[in-house]
Design an enzyme around this catalytic site. Sequence first.
Site, PDB file in Angstrom:
ATOM      1  N   CYS A 133       1.152  -0.830  -0.141  1.00 41.47           N
ATOM      2  CA  CYS A 133      -0.110  -0.573   0.066  1.00 41.47           C
ATOM      3  C   CYS A 133       0.593   1.314  -0.030  1.00 41.47           C
ATOM      4  O   CYS A 133       1.251   1.201   0.877  1.00 41.47           O
ATOM      5  CB  CYS A 133      -0.352  -0.135   1.270  1.00 41.47           C
ATOM      6  SG  CYS A 133      -1.828   1.221   1.064  1.00 41.47           S
TER       7      CYS A 133
ATOM      8  N   CYS B  36      -4.320   5.259  -5.598  1.00 44.57           N
ATOM      9  CA  CYS B  36      -3.718   4.444  -4.436  1.00 44.57           C
ATOM     10  C   CYS B  36      -2.548   5.103  -5.006  1.00 44.57           C
ATOM     11  O   CYS B  36      -2.356   4.929  -6.211  1.00 44.57           O
ATOM     12  CB  CYS B  36      -4.482   3.341  -5.804  1.00 44.57           C
ATOM     13  SG  CYS B  36      -4.042   2.198  -5.431  1.00 44.57           S
TER      14      CYS B  36
HETATM   15  N1  LIG Z   1      -6.860  -2.290  -2.420  1.00 45.00           N
HETATM   16  C1  LIG Z   1      -5.003  -2.487  -2.440  1.00 45.00           C
HETATM   17  C2  LIG Z   1      -4.230  -2.596  -1.543  1.00 45.00           C
HETATM   18  C3  LIG Z   1      -4.479  -0.818  -1.053  1.00 45.00           C
HETATM   19  C4  LIG Z   1      -2.754   0.096  -1.568  1.00 45.00           C
HETATM   20  C5  LIG Z   1      -2.942   1.647  -1.431  1.00 45.00           C
HETATM   21  N2  LIG Z   1      -4.497   2.376  -1.592  1.00 45.00           N
HETATM   22  C6  LIG Z   1      -1.978   1.943  -1.870  1.00 45.00           C
HETATM   23  O1  LIG Z   1      -1.622   3.387  -1.920  1.00 45.00           O
HETATM   24  O2  LIG Z   1      -1.343   1.248  -2.684  1.00 45.00           O
HETATM   25  C7  LIG Z   1      -4.989  -4.194  -3.011  1.00 45.00           C
HETATM   26  O3  LIG Z   1      -5.853  -5.040  -3.219  1.00 45.00           O
HETATM   27  O4  LIG Z   1      -4.290  -4.598  -3.859  1.00 45.00           O
END
Ligand SMILES: N[C@@H](CCC[C@H](N)C(=O)O)C(=O)O
Length: 326
Positions: A77, A225
């Site tokens: 993350c 993300c």
């Molecule tokens: N939902 C993603 C994990 C979270 C990623 C995050 N928001 C980031 O900033 O990289 C997953 O399940 O891969």
Amino acid sequence: MNIEIIKCHGSNNDFVLIDELFHTYHFSEVDRVSIATMLCDRDGLIGADGILFTMPSDHADARMRMFNPDGSEAEMCGNGLRCVGRYVCEQLDRNEIMVETKEADLSVVKKGEIYDDVPAYEVSIEPVRLDPQLFMKTEKKLHVELPIENLSEDLTFTAVSVPNPHLITMVPEIHDENLSSIGKQANEDKNLLPSGVNVSFIQPLGDQKIFVRTYERGVGLTNACGTAMSASSLTTVLLEINQLSEEIYVYNRGGFVICVVEKQGDEYFIKLRGNATYEYRTSLNVEFEHYTFEEQSNREGFEQEKQAYAKLQEHAKEEINLAAHE
Ligand SMILES: N[C@@H](CCC[C@H](N)C(=O)O)C(=O)O
């Protein structure tokens, strides 16, 4: 059980940070899933895009485990790592630390300000792999700008693992409904993508600038993300839209970050720089047996940093509007 939390965000991708470095909470794996589903619920008291368990490591300064709101655990993350990095740097009174994540130990470095009064943290995004077979059922050894029939008749996708799975596509304009429907479909098609996937649309803004919107695995549409913005930056370098080794400004619904993609031999490395902002601190009483929790104290807000961040977000909006009308 009494749990202290910090609500924080990177580009308004928001998290609940739980410190297991300086607190002794004995969470079972089932407890971690309950914490994620209960505390992230947007209809509940807190609401977040994920939980950041900040834990001791046997070889690094700390370890991060990240859980999505549906209770699934992610490999990485990027926005969360900046928040965990900030927290650990402040606790240890250091400007640079290493954090153990599922597949790699990653550096976090405090690096000046990303905008007026908004401190910046730079994290390594590794390992970066372009082998689509890591997460997609395919015969191909590389999947760059190729169609995926089950997902779209007209779009082409690039598959990147950083190391959580990402499918990236370039579009002239982003439509949330289209992204949502492709994201949902991709995460339902377990024959094609057995562990699910994060799906991002990139809108190029010119001059080393892009806008990225992501449908996150285990969440849905989020403001930003970090790993997706890193994988998207790499995609634009592969497609020769942006330059290797140069700063790429990645705008998103919650602000902006800066990514730099480097190549050594056949390997790619990405650095992601952005905010790690605290919203408030509070303490919760969690009853795991009854799957309930309540707040135990008044929230201690971080008003100054929230105000500084609001100005960054205004600036990002202006930049996006300017770029869109050029
Ligand atoms: N939902 C993603 C994990 C979270 C990623 C995050 N928001 C980031 O900033 O990289 C997953 O399940 O891969």
